[in-house]
Design a protein around this motif. Structure first.
Motif, PDB file in Angstrom:
ATOM      1  N   ASP A 128      39.055  51.940  37.201  1.00 38.19           N
ATOM      2  CA  ASP A 128      40.164  52.693  37.783  1.00 38.19           C
ATOM      3  C   ASP A 128      39.986  52.993  39.262  1.00 38.19           C
ATOM      4  O   ASP A 128      40.875  53.585  39.871  1.00 38.19           O
ATOM      5  CB  ASP A 128      40.355  54.019  37.034  1.00 38.19           C
ATOM      6  N   VAL A 129      38.843  52.662  39.843  1.00 46.38           N
ATOM      7  CA  VAL A 129      38.597  52.973  41.248  1.00 46.38           C
ATOM      8  C   VAL A 129      38.496  51.689  42.059  1.00 46.38           C
ATOM      9  O   VAL A 129      38.239  50.612  41.516  1.00 46.38           O
ATOM     10  CB  VAL A 129      37.313  53.822  41.449  1.00 46.38           C
ATOM     11  N   ASP A 130      38.687  51.832  43.347  1.00 46.25           N
ATOM     12  CA  ASP A 130      38.555  50.694  44.250  1.00 46.25           C
ATOM     13  C   ASP A 130      37.073  50.385  44.435  1.00 46.25           C
ATOM     14  O   ASP A 130      36.336  51.178  45.005  1.00 46.25           O
ATOM     15  CB  ASP A 130      39.209  51.018  45.596  1.00 46.25           C
ATOM     16  N   LEU A 131      36.641  49.240  43.950  1.00 48.78           N
ATOM     17  CA  LEU A 131      35.244  48.848  44.062  1.00 48.78           C
ATOM     18  C   LEU A 131      34.942  48.141  45.376  1.00 48.78           C
ATOM     19  O   LEU A 131      33.794  47.821  45.658  1.00 48.78           O
ATOM     20  CB  LEU A 131      34.856  47.933  42.894  1.00 48.78           C
ATOM     21  N   GLY A 132      35.967  47.936  46.170  1.00 43.50           N
ATOM     22  CA  GLY A 132      35.738  47.226  47.429  1.00 43.50           C
ATOM     23  C   GLY A 132      35.465  45.757  47.157  1.00 43.50           C
ATOM     24  O   GLY A 132      35.904  45.189  46.159  1.00 43.50           O
ATOM     25  N   ASP A 133      34.707  45.141  48.025  1.00 46.58           N
ATOM     26  CA  ASP A 133      34.399  43.725  47.905  1.00 46.58           C
ATOM     27  C   ASP A 133      33.213  43.543  46.957  1.00 46.58           C
ATOM     28  O   ASP A 133      32.070  43.745  47.343  1.00 46.58           O
ATOM     29  CB  ASP A 133      34.089  43.140  49.281  1.00 46.58           C
ATOM     30  N   VAL A 134      33.487  43.166  45.713  1.00 51.79           N
ATOM     31  CA  VAL A 134      32.420  42.993  44.728  1.00 51.79           C
ATOM     32  C   VAL A 134      31.639  41.708  44.958  1.00 51.79           C
ATOM     33  O   VAL A 134      30.578  41.510  44.370  1.00 51.79           O
ATOM     34  CB  VAL A 134      32.960  43.035  43.280  1.00 51.79           C
ATOM     35  N   ARG A 135      32.143  40.846  45.840  1.00 52.80           N
ATOM     36  CA  ARG A 135      31.427  39.597  46.115  1.00 52.80           C
ATOM     37  C   ARG A 135      30.101  39.846  46.818  1.00 52.80           C
ATOM     38  O   ARG A 135      29.276  38.955  46.911  1.00 52.80           O
ATOM     39  CB  ARG A 135      32.307  38.654  46.925  1.00 52.80           C
ATOM     40  N   ALA A 136      29.879  41.071  47.296  1.00 51.42           N
ATOM     41  CA  ALA A 136      28.582  41.412  47.874  1.00 51.42           C
ATOM     42  C   ALA A 136      27.504  41.434  46.793  1.00 51.42           C
ATOM     43  O   ALA A 136      26.325  41.269  47.081  1.00 51.42           O
ATOM     44  CB  ALA A 136      28.651  42.776  48.564  1.00 51.42           C
ATOM     45  N   LEU A 137      27.915  41.635  45.544  1.00 55.33           N
ATOM     46  CA  LEU A 137      26.981  41.741  44.418  1.00 55.33           C
ATOM     47  C   LEU A 137      27.096  40.621  43.412  1.00 55.33           C
ATOM     48  O   LEU A 137      26.136  40.319  42.717  1.00 55.33           O
ATOM     49  CB  LEU A 137      27.239  43.042  43.640  1.00 55.33           C
ATOM     50  N   CYS A 138      28.272  40.069  43.280  1.00 58.37           N
ATOM     51  CA  CYS A 138      28.471  39.129  42.188  1.00 58.37           C
ATOM     52  C   CYS A 138      29.332  37.941  42.595  1.00 58.37           C
ATOM     53  O   CYS A 138      30.063  37.993  43.587  1.00 58.37           O
ATOM     54  CB  CYS A 138      29.083  39.836  40.980  1.00 58.37           C
ATOM     55  N   ASP A 139      29.203  36.902  41.803  1.00 58.07           N
ATOM     56  CA  ASP A 139      30.076  35.747  41.947  1.00 58.07           C
ATOM     57  C   ASP A 139      31.359  36.072  41.205  1.00 58.07           C
ATOM     58  O   ASP A 139      31.348  36.779  40.194  1.00 58.07           O
ATOM     59  CB  ASP A 139      29.419  34.504  41.338  1.00 58.07           C
ATOM     60  N   GLU A 140      32.458  35.536  41.697  1.00 58.56           N
ATOM     61  CA  GLU A 140      33.749  35.874  41.116  1.00 58.56           C
ATOM     62  C   GLU A 140      34.584  34.604  40.979  1.00 58.56           C
ATOM     63  O   GLU A 140      34.600  33.763  41.874  1.00 58.56           O
ATOM     64  CB  GLU A 140      34.449  36.871  42.052  1.00 58.56           C
ATOM     65  N   LYS A 141      35.237  34.459  39.842  1.00 56.46           N
ATOM     66  CA  LYS A 141      36.169  33.367  39.611  1.00 56.46           C
ATOM     67  C   LYS A 141      37.515  33.975  39.287  1.00 56.46           C
ATOM     68  O   LYS A 141      37.629  34.817  38.392  1.00 56.46           O
ATOM     69  CB  LYS A 141      35.732  32.499  38.429  1.00 56.46           C
ATOM     70  N   ASP A 142      38.535  33.553  40.019  1.00 49.49           N
ATOM     71  CA  ASP A 142      39.891  34.035  39.769  1.00 49.49           C
ATOM     72  C   ASP A 142      40.629  32.960  38.985  1.00 49.49           C
ATOM     73  O   ASP A 142      40.881  31.873  39.499  1.00 49.49           O
ATOM     74  CB  ASP A 142      40.603  34.332  41.087  1.00 49.49           C
ATOM     75  N   LEU A 143      40.968  33.259  37.729  1.00 46.70           N
ATOM     76  CA  LEU A 143      41.656  32.304  36.876  1.00 46.70           C
ATOM     77  C   LEU A 143      43.166  32.456  36.937  1.00 46.70           C
ATOM     78  O   LEU A 143      43.882  31.788  36.205  1.00 46.70           O
ATOM     79  CB  LEU A 143      41.174  32.454  35.422  1.00 46.70           C
ATOM     80  N   GLY A 144      43.641  33.334  37.821  1.00 48.06           N
ATOM     81  CA  GLY A 144      45.076  33.569  37.939  1.00 48.06           C
ATOM     82  C   GLY A 144      45.560  34.563  36.905  1.00 48.06           C
ATOM     83  O   GLY A 144      44.828  34.957  35.998  1.00 48.06           O
ATOM     84  N   GLU A 145      46.792  34.965  37.050  1.00 43.87           N
ATOM     85  CA  GLU A 145      47.435  35.921  36.145  1.00 43.87           C
ATOM     86  C   GLU A 145      46.611  37.195  35.967  1.00 43.87           C
ATOM     87  O   GLU A 145      46.569  37.787  34.899  1.00 43.87           O
ATOM     88  CB  GLU A 145      47.714  35.273  34.785  1.00 43.87           C
ATOM     89  N   GLY A 146      45.908  37.606  37.037  1.00 43.42           N
ATOM     90  CA  GLY A 146      45.146  38.851  37.013  1.00 43.42           C
ATOM     91  C   GLY A 146      43.810  38.776  36.295  1.00 43.42           C
ATOM     92  O   GLY A 146      43.153  39.789  36.128  1.00 43.42           O
ATOM     93  N   LEU A 147      43.405  37.596  35.846  1.00 43.12           N
ATOM     94  CA  LEU A 147      42.141  37.455  35.140  1.00 43.12           C
ATOM     95  C   LEU A 147      41.059  36.988  36.104  1.00 43.12           C
ATOM     96  O   LEU A 147      41.128  35.896  36.647  1.00 43.12           O
ATOM     97  CB  LEU A 147      42.258  36.473  33.978  1.00 43.12           C
ATOM     98  N   LYS A 148      40.080  37.877  36.318  1.00 41.48           N
ATOM     99  CA  LYS A 148      38.944  37.559  37.179  1.00 41.48           C
ATOM    100  C   LYS A 148      37.669  37.664  36.354  1.00 41.48           C
ATOM    101  O   LYS A 148      37.506  38.589  35.574  1.00 41.48           O
ATOM    102  CB  LYS A 148      38.859  38.517  38.362  1.00 41.48           C
ATOM    103  N   LEU A 149      36.799  36.696  36.552  1.00 41.78           N
ATOM    104  CA  LEU A 149      35.518  36.681  35.876  1.00 41.78           C
ATOM    105  C   LEU A 149      34.425  36.958  36.903  1.00 41.78           C
ATOM    106  O   LEU A 149      34.529  36.531  38.048  1.00 41.78           O
ATOM    107  CB  LEU A 149      35.273  35.322  35.217  1.00 41.78           C
ATOM    108  N   VAL A 150      33.393  37.669  36.476  1.00 39.62           N
ATOM    109  CA  VAL A 150      32.295  38.010  37.380  1.00 39.62           C
ATOM    110  C   VAL A 150      30.957  37.732  36.702  1.00 39.62           C
ATOM    111  O   VAL A 150      30.861  37.686  35.477  1.00 39.62           O
ATOM    112  CB  VAL A 150      32.340  39.494  37.813  1.00 39.62           C
TER     113      VAL A 150
END
Length: 161
Positions: free
Chosen positions: A116-138
């Motif tokens: 529920d909070v703004d985590l900022g840029d999570v790419r500083a900690l993790c790899d991220e894949k955006d599959l579209g339609e609001g689905l992001k994997l980390v």
């Protein structure tokens, strides 16, 4: 500064009084020690709440002295520290999974507040894949990236001190 009854809450610079109205609190495990710590949720993120109570004391907050009672300090907290603890402990730490699934598997209900909070840029900690339609994997990033992020945080604190 917010004052209700005998409790004085001192908000650090950058946190406006409007954010303090109707603070919603949540307990999260301390990222290092594991014991629960109280946080307040605001529109901008999390504030760590700490209380100091001394039997015979007065507190100077802004331009006023406040006698006795407890002083609660609300300091901005980077929720990515808690995210790092969740990702590092996750059995799926090297697999791409939805963030809400990793948090649900953490076993602590308080971690749901991270969604529920703004985590900022999570790419500083993790790899991220955006599959579209609001689905992001980390997944947890490599050690060098995480250590670089932590070192940058430590340098920022050291520069202020």
């Amino acid at each position: 500064m917010s004052r209700r009854g005998k409790r004085t809450v001192a908000l650090c610079a950058g946190v406006d009084d409007a954010a303090a109205e109707g603070l919603d609190t949540v307990a999260l495990p301390h990222p290092r020690g594991g014991g629960d710590v109280l946080f307040a949720r605001t529109k901008r993120g999390l504030l760590e709440l700490q209380t100091r109570k001394v039997e015979y004391a007065s507190w100077f907050v802004d331009d006023a002295a406040h006698a006795g009672g407890a002083l609660a300090l609300a300091t901005p907290y980077d929720a990515r520290f808690s995210l790092l603890a969740v990702l590092a402990a996750a059995p799926t730490r090297k697999q791409f999974v939805p963030l809400d699934q990793v948090i649900a598997q953490s076993g602590h209900a308080g971690y749901r507040a991270l969604l529920d909070v703004d985590l900022g840029d999570v790419r500083a900690l993790c790899d991220e894949k955006d599959l579209g339609e609001g689905l992001k994997l980390v997944r947890l990033g490599d050690d060098a990236r995480v250590v670089a992020w932590l070192a940058a945080k430590a340098r920022r604190v050291a520069a202020v001190l």
